[in-house]
Design an enzyme around this catalytic site. Structure first.
Site, PDB file in Angstrom:
ATOM      1  N   HIS A 121      -5.563 -14.411   6.097  1.00  0.00           N
ATOM      2  CA  HIS A 121      -5.523 -13.785   4.991  1.00  0.00           C
ATOM      3  C   HIS A 121      -6.525 -14.409   4.639  1.00  0.00           C
ATOM      4  O   HIS A 121      -7.962 -14.110   3.451  1.00  0.00           O
ATOM      5  CB  HIS A 121      -4.019 -13.777   4.045  1.00  0.00           C
ATOM      6  CG  HIS A 121      -3.159 -13.129   4.507  1.00  0.00           C
ATOM      7  ND1 HIS A 121      -2.421 -13.263   4.964  1.00  0.00           N
ATOM      8  CD2 HIS A 121      -2.997 -11.453   4.794  1.00  0.00           C
ATOM      9  CE1 HIS A 121      -1.388 -12.325   4.479  1.00  0.00           C
ATOM     10  NE2 HIS A 121      -2.086 -11.418   4.982  1.00  0.00           N
ATOM     11  N   VAL A 136      -7.012 -14.179  13.285  1.00  0.00           N
ATOM     12  CA  VAL A 136      -7.001 -15.269  13.744  1.00  0.00           C
ATOM     13  C   VAL A 136      -5.852 -15.501  14.184  1.00  0.00           C
ATOM     14  O   VAL A 136      -4.220 -15.568  13.871  1.00  0.00           O
ATOM     15  CB  VAL A 136      -6.577 -16.334  11.947  1.00  0.00           C
ATOM     16  CG1 VAL A 136      -6.439 -17.531  12.330  1.00  0.00           C
ATOM     17  CG2 VAL A 136      -8.055 -16.203  11.208  1.00  0.00           C
TER      18      VAL A 136
HETATM   19  P1  AMP Z   1      -1.142  -7.905   5.418  1.00  0.00           P
HETATM   20  O1  AMP Z   1      -1.194  -8.556   4.022  1.00  0.00           O
HETATM   21  O2  AMP Z   1      -0.805  -7.909   6.732  1.00  0.00           O
HETATM   22  O3  AMP Z   1      -1.245  -6.330   4.448  1.00  0.00           O
HETATM   23  O4  AMP Z   1      -2.690  -8.058   5.669  1.00  0.00           O
HETATM   24  C1  AMP Z   1      -3.646  -8.292   4.378  1.00  0.00           C
HETATM   25  C2  AMP Z   1      -5.118  -8.096   5.771  1.00  0.00           C
HETATM   26  O5  AMP Z   1      -5.008  -9.333   6.221  1.00  0.00           O
HETATM   27  C3  AMP Z   1      -5.125  -7.036   6.437  1.00  0.00           C
HETATM   28  O6  AMP Z   1      -6.632  -6.683   6.347  1.00  0.00           O
HETATM   29  C4  AMP Z   1      -4.661  -7.838   8.158  1.00  0.00           C
HETATM   30  O7  AMP Z   1      -5.472  -6.827   9.174  1.00  0.00           O
HETATM   31  C5  AMP Z   1      -5.360  -9.536   7.498  1.00  0.00           C
HETATM   32  N1  AMP Z   1      -4.740  -9.756   9.020  1.00  0.00           N
HETATM   33  C6  AMP Z   1      -3.321 -10.144   9.202  1.00  0.00           C
HETATM   34  N2  AMP Z   1      -3.538 -10.714   9.807  1.00  0.00           N
HETATM   35  C7  AMP Z   1      -4.264 -11.156  10.408  1.00  0.00           C
HETATM   36  C8  AMP Z   1      -4.732 -12.320  11.070  1.00  0.00           C
HETATM   37  N3  AMP Z   1      -3.827 -12.967  11.623  1.00  0.00           N
HETATM   38  N4  AMP Z   1      -5.814 -12.639  10.997  1.00  0.00           N
HETATM   39  C9  AMP Z   1      -7.251 -11.523  10.676  1.00  0.00           C
HETATM   40  N5  AMP Z   1      -6.702 -10.618   9.726  1.00  0.00           N
HETATM   41  C10 AMP Z   1      -5.081 -11.212   9.460  1.00  0.00           C
END
Ligand code: AMP
Length: 312
Positions: A48, A188
């Protein structure tokens, strides 16, 4: 960057209502400042934060939303166990460059009488849609559309870790003529390869070790593709073998065309390799893009092409 002080955190407003968010952003919009939005469900990690830092470097104002969206959870237990750490999230987001944190209540997002949903057809039948049911992407599409309408950003940033989600959001933004650019950023990973996820915090030490099978399977397929393997059947069998040797039985392993998510038989162009698996009762997903590139002349190389695996 020097550590963030409590007063800096306090100065960065956490706004709870759409009205407050709109009034915070109105002046910025009037003066033509670029607004970037990073939608999240909180429990922030480096994945994030990479999105927030990227937005900070490119936009004059950065809004981060923290909202655990009940509509996209197909299992009640998953929603109830989802990690919630708003105080830490605020400090981390501010340090990474957020100007405004939008943390609405469920009632603010879905007030009594709420009756509209956004459904993207076709793309959502496959992979995560097939595994989690149609309500998952309906929930994602509806909340993201609402967040885009609430914040009206110039750019919204998403992670390629949720590759299908990116396609669904690009589709809905285009279909609904939303005046926003959708950008996807690379996954990441932890130093050992595990894709960062808020759900990783729910893994016990043994499960944490087994979870490495997902990225190991992606790596194995990347190696085989680089060595010239083009058969989807053989590549998928290798991914299954890597998962199974770690005692992981996946919900799906799929090699698909990256824009339509249609399964492919042979690796002839760019392809998305996607995996979902439960480790205990923690559901994880991961993916990699396989990119065949024209080979430089070399007697060492197989004729025609090389493959680069990349997380972007
Ligand atoms: P979430 O809180 O899981 O809904 O994720 C919020 C945003 O962060 C979404 O656009 C996810 O794709 C992105 N995200 C989650 N994990 C990762 C990661 N490991 N690397 C890059 N972006 C991520």
């Amino acid at each position: 960057m020097s550590p963030i002080t409590p007063s800096e955190v306090a100065r960065t407003s956490v706004v709870r209502t759409v009205a407050e968010l709109r009034s915070r952003l109105a002046a910025h919009r009037r003066t033509g400042l670029t607004i970037g939005l990073v939608p999240t469900m909180g429990a922030l990690h480096e994945g994030h934060l990479s999105l927030i830092r990227h937005a900070r470097a490119r936009c004059e104002r950065v809004v981060v939303s923290l909202f655990v969206n009940p509509a996209q959870f197909n299992e009640r237990s998953d929603l109830e166990r989802y990690p919630r750490r708003e105080r830490d999230d605020v400090a981390l987001a501010v340090e990474a460059g957020a100007d405004v944190l939008f943390a609405p209540s469920v009632e603010e997002v879905y007030p009594p009488g709420f009756a509209t949903s956004v459904e993207v057809l076709g793309l959502t039948d496959r992979l995560e849609g097939a595994a989690r049911g149609s309500e998952h992407f309906r929930g994602v599409a509806t909340v993201v559309t609402k967040l885009l309408c609430m914040a009206m950003p110039d750019v919204a940033y998403f992670g390629q870790k949720d590759a299908q989600q990116v396609l669904v959001i690009r589709r809905l933004a285009a279909d609904l003529n939303l005046p926003v650019r959708i950008e996807a950023l690379p996954t990441v990973r932890e130093p050992d390869g595990l894709a960062m996820s808020s759900r990783n915090a729910l893994l016990d030490p043994d499960q944490r070790v087994r979870a490495l099978a997902l990225s190991a399977a992606l790596d194995r397929v990347g190696e085989l593709a680089t060595a010239g393997e083009r058969s989807a059947e053989a590549l998928l069998a290798a991914a299954h073998a890597t998962l199974s040797s770690a005692g992981v039985s996946p919900e799906y392993v799929a090699l698909v065309e990256p824009d339509t998510l249609e399964p492919i038989d042979r690796l002839t162009g760019e392809a998305l390799l996607a995996i979902a698996a439960r480790i205990g009762d923690v559901r994880l997903i991961d993916n990699a893009t396989l990119r065949p590139t024209p080979a430089a002349p070399s007697s060492q190389r197989l004729p025609g092409e090389t493959i680069t695996r990349c997380n972007a």
